[in-house]
Design an enzyme around this catalytic site. Structure first.
Site, mmCIF file in Angstrom:
data_model
loop_
_atom_site.group_PDB
_atom_site.id
_atom_site.type_symbol
_atom_site.label_atom_id
_atom_site.label_comp_id
_atom_site.label_asym_id
_atom_site.label_seq_id
_atom_site.Cartn_x
_atom_site.Cartn_y
_atom_site.Cartn_z
ATOM 1 N N ASN A 92 -17.043 16.556 3.359
ATOM 2 C CA ASN A 92 -17.090 15.999 4.706
ATOM 3 C C ASN A 92 -15.722 15.913 5.369
ATOM 4 O OD1 ASN A 92 -18.083 14.063 6.937
ATOM 5 N ND2 ASN A 92 -16.566 12.832 5.830
ATOM 6 N N TYR A 161 -11.147 24.219 16.334
ATOM 7 C CA TYR A 161 -12.127 23.453 15.568
ATOM 8 C C TYR A 161 -13.396 24.265 15.374
ATOM 9 C CZ TYR A 161 -14.979 19.368 14.258
ATOM 10 O OH TYR A 161 -15.794 18.474 13.603
#
Length: 267
Positions: A92, A161
């Site tokens: 994560n 991103y």
């Protein structure tokens, strides 16, 4: 019959000190798993682990810099010793640095590549080595990688991103193919979270306003909602529930898949 019961499972959540990671760790614990919170934020991570223990869960904190291969090499044995095994790794940990391409700072892009792509790849490496036959855990298991709706849409200001989160999608699928071909017994899947008002999500809205894409952070968030058929931003438990599903026996024949948890934004 299928089950979301994770009793007896041992889970490691990277970036688990706060935000989505903390929510995922909590959901895994509620489903019965023993959880290791792994993070560079030691004080916050220890507080998160303690809160889980206070709720009756089995939880430990393990320091981990996901970009450092040696740090992984230390963390995995520590997790196995603390929890008594390893069945699940949730990759994560991630960072987002907003920028228009015309103003791109290579250092920021390299930081996202290092944490988001290299960190996930190292997580897969060490999960496989631990959970495959002959590994220190050796019973197979599951890996859930956290990509993003940014991997499936074109939204201004998040090119770097988006690129790194798209990389996580590809890592997931190749890892699933390798695990199957080599008999590792480890399922590998990913989720694509939609924008969620965590510290990272809120900062993205602020940054989008600051670089001139929207008049205010509120209007940036409203633009995301307007693109989402579900009609709202995501919530931490939306993402956490998807991780529990993919970790559970309810998903026992699912591998190499990407699950959108974005209210339809990326469809």
């Amino acid at each position: 019959m299928t089950s979301y019961d994770l009793a007896g499972r041992k889970a490691l959540v990277t970036g688990g000190a706060r935000g989505l990671g903390a929510g995922m760790a909590e959901a895994l614990a509620k489903a019965g798993a023993a959880v290791a919170i792994a993070d560079v934020l030691e004080d916050v991570g220890k507080e998160t682990a303690q809160a889980l223990r206070d709720s009756g869960a089995t939880a430990e904190f393990v320091p981990l810099d996901v970009t450092d291969d040696a740090s992984w090499g230390e963390a995995i044995p520590n997790v196995i010793n603390a929890l008594g095994g390893l069945d699940l790794v949730v990759n994560n940990a991630g960072v987002e640095i907003t920028s228009l391409l015309a103003d791109l700072d290579p250092a920021g892009l390299r930081r996202m590549l290092d944490v988001n792509v290299v960190g996930t790849a190292l997580g897969l490496k060490h999960a496989f080595r631990a959970m495959r036959p002959g590994g220190v855990a050796g019973k197979g298991g599951a890996v859930v990688n956290i990509s993003s709706v940014a991997a499936t849409i074109a939204f201004p200001g998040i090119a770097g991103y988006s690129a790194t989160k798209s990389g996580i999608d590809r890592l997931t699928r190749v890892a699933a193919a390798e695990s199957g071909r080599l008999g590792y017994g480890v399922r590998v899947n990913c989720i694509y979270p939609g924008l969620t008002p965590t510290a990272m999500g809120n900062q993205l809205a602020v940054d989008c306003a600051e670089i001139g894409l929207f008049p205010s952070p509120e209007e940036a968030a409203q633009a995301v909602v307007a693109l989402t058929p579900g009609g709202r931003l995501g919530q931490v438990d939306d993402m956490a529930d998807a991780v529990v599903f993919l970790a559970s026996d309810a998903a026992k024949f699912i591998t190499g898949a990407g699950l959108p948890v974005d209210g339809g934004m990326g469809m």
